[in-house]
Design a protein around this motif. Structure first.
Motif, mmCIF file in Angstrom:
data_model
loop_
_atom_site.group_PDB
_atom_site.id
_atom_site.type_symbol
_atom_site.label_atom_id
_atom_site.label_comp_id
_atom_site.label_asym_id
_atom_site.label_seq_id
_atom_site.Cartn_x
_atom_site.Cartn_y
_atom_site.Cartn_z
ATOM 1 N N PHE A 116 -1.088 -0.042 -3.257
ATOM 2 C CA PHE A 116 -2.493 0.325 -3.452
ATOM 3 C C PHE A 116 -2.742 1.722 -2.907
ATOM 4 N N VAL A 117 -3.407 2.518 -3.724
ATOM 5 C CA VAL A 117 -3.703 3.906 -3.366
ATOM 6 C C VAL A 117 -5.153 4.011 -2.908
ATOM 7 N N GLY A 118 -5.354 4.580 -1.718
ATOM 8 C CA GLY A 118 -6.712 4.756 -1.207
ATOM 9 C C GLY A 118 -7.168 3.564 -0.395
ATOM 10 N N GLU A 119 -8.466 3.400 -0.295
ATOM 11 C CA GLU A 119 -9.053 2.345 0.532
ATOM 12 C C GLU A 119 -9.761 1.318 -0.341
ATOM 13 N N VAL A 120 -9.295 0.089 -0.307
ATOM 14 C CA VAL A 120 -9.814 -0.960 -1.184
ATOM 15 C C VAL A 120 -11.222 -1.388 -0.809
ATOM 16 N N THR A 121 -11.600 -1.199 0.460
ATOM 17 C CA THR A 121 -12.904 -1.669 0.923
ATOM 18 C C THR A 121 -14.035 -0.686 0.643
ATOM 19 N N GLY A 122 -13.706 0.517 0.188
ATOM 20 C CA GLY A 122 -14.750 1.505 -0.081
ATOM 21 C C GLY A 122 -15.100 2.360 1.109
ATOM 22 N N ARG A 142 0.831 -1.202 0.000
ATOM 23 C CA ARG A 142 0.000 0.000 0.000
ATOM 24 C C ARG A 142 0.865 1.252 0.000
ATOM 25 N N ASP A 143 0.347 2.275 -0.638
ATOM 26 C CA ASP A 143 0.901 3.618 -0.494
ATOM 27 C C ASP A 143 -0.135 4.417 0.281
ATOM 28 N N ASN A 144 0.162 4.667 1.557
ATOM 29 C CA ASN A 144 -0.806 5.298 2.456
ATOM 30 C C ASN A 144 -0.727 6.823 2.448
ATOM 31 N N THR A 145 -0.175 7.385 1.389
ATOM 32 C CA THR A 145 -0.106 8.846 1.288
ATOM 33 C C THR A 145 -1.514 9.434 1.380
ATOM 34 N N PRO A 146 -1.761 10.368 2.297
ATOM 35 C CA PRO A 146 -3.110 10.941 2.446
ATOM 36 C C PRO A 146 -3.531 11.721 1.197
ATOM 37 N N LEU A 147 -4.814 11.711 0.943
ATOM 38 C CA LEU A 147 -5.398 12.448 -0.179
ATOM 39 C C LEU A 147 -5.536 13.919 0.178
ATOM 40 N N LYS A 148 -5.017 14.773 -0.725
ATOM 41 C CA LYS A 148 -5.181 16.225 -0.569
ATOM 42 C C LYS A 148 -5.816 16.772 -1.838
ATOM 43 N N THR A 173 2.567 12.909 -6.523
ATOM 44 C CA THR A 173 2.764 11.758 -5.637
ATOM 45 C C THR A 173 4.149 11.859 -5.005
ATOM 46 N N PRO A 174 4.464 10.990 -4.063
ATOM 47 C CA PRO A 174 5.800 11.020 -3.437
ATOM 48 C C PRO A 174 6.955 10.822 -4.421
ATOM 49 N N ILE A 175 6.692 10.271 -5.593
ATOM 50 C CA ILE A 175 7.765 10.071 -6.574
ATOM 51 C C ILE A 175 7.501 10.853 -7.857
#
Length: 272
Positions: A144-150, A121-127, A213-215
């Motif tokens: 994985f970006v974001g939350e897979v479970t919705g 996962r890439d847990n970078t917060p959404l801005k 993104t971070p990269i």
């Protein structure tokens, strides 16, 4: 004395006739061998000698084998792989669900929900920007970006990050990203499916988005989707679609290839 001389002459004549008959027979056999191409003393090989440091060594040469006739490639293939639906538990989990189908086909008894905690996962917060567009978020090449479970906004994961989890369970895993589609078809001929990236409606998207993104910045689309490629013929490809849970979904090949190209020709597979 004349009688003795006469006897010698007769004997000499007799042996002369035998010699001529023998020479004639040998000549006939050699002529036959030359005409037919068949060896006299060997059916398939001859022996020559080569000078080496250890002396004269025999070199055995065999008759050339008949030329191989190339076998034409099969123009279609279809695999029977498990079909698993990502919903309702994983509304953004098309990639991990497609990997689950591949692993189960391979023989690994893992469910999609068991694999989710193991996915990078890439847990970078959404801005967001002031207009609501995404300014900064994670990169699917890292995890994985974001939350897979919705439970929150989710996006997805790309081949490089998912490959690590695939290789954990399939030691012969291969990242075939940027390879030709011919290679994926050959995988199917060999009885091996591939996980490929496309779009949710199998159409080339026109709504691309860019965020940092971070990269570095990434350009992508929320139409991004992943499926398990299980078959092909001259006009179509066939996939197991985690969005619907249906198997052997037929898609026009040219249409599918356009979406696969648009999503970076991403593909994961493995060797037998």
């Amino acid at each position: 004395m004349p009688v003795l001389w006469k006897g010698i002459q007769v004997t000499f004549g007799f042996f002369l006739i035998l010699g001529l008959l023998f020479a004639s027979g040998v000549f006939s056999m050699l002529l036959y061998a030359k005409i037919t191409g068949q060896g006299w003393f060997s059916e398939a090989s001859t022996i020559a000698y080569a000078d080496t440091l250890g002396g004269r060594q025999p070199i055995i040469t065999t008759a050339s084998p008949p030329p191989l006739i190339p076998v034409p490639l099969a123009t279609s293939a279809m695999l029977k792989a498990p079909a698993i639906r990502q919903h309702p538990e994983l509304p953004s989990g098309c990639e991990i669900t497609s990997l689950t189908m591949m692993l189960q086909y391979y023989g690994v008894a893992k469910s999609k929900l068991e694999l989710v905690p193991e996915m990078k996962r890439d847990n970078t917060p959404l801005k967001r920007n002031k207009d609501g567009s995404i300014a900064y978020w994670g990169n699917p090449n890292l995890g994985f970006v974001g939350e897979v479970t919705g439970s929150a906004k989710g996006f997805g994961i790309y081949h490089g990050a998912l490959f690590e989890l695939q290789k954990k369970y399939i030691p012969t895993a291969m990242d075939l990203t940027n390879q030709s589609f011919d290679m994926l078809e050959q995988q199917l001929r060999d009885g091996i499916p591939s996980l490929v990236w496309t779009t949710i409606n199998f159409q080339v998207p026109d709504n691309w988005v860019v965020w940092d993104t971070p990269i570095g910045p990434i350009e992508t689309t929320f139409m991004e989707h992943a499926v398990l490629l299980v078959g092909f013929d001259e006009q179509n490809v066939y996939v197991n679609d985690p969005s619907t849970g249906k198997s052997n979904v037929k898609i026009d090949k040219a249409q599918f290839l356009a979406t696969w190209e648009a999503m970076g020709r991403q593909a994961l597979s493995y060797k037998l």
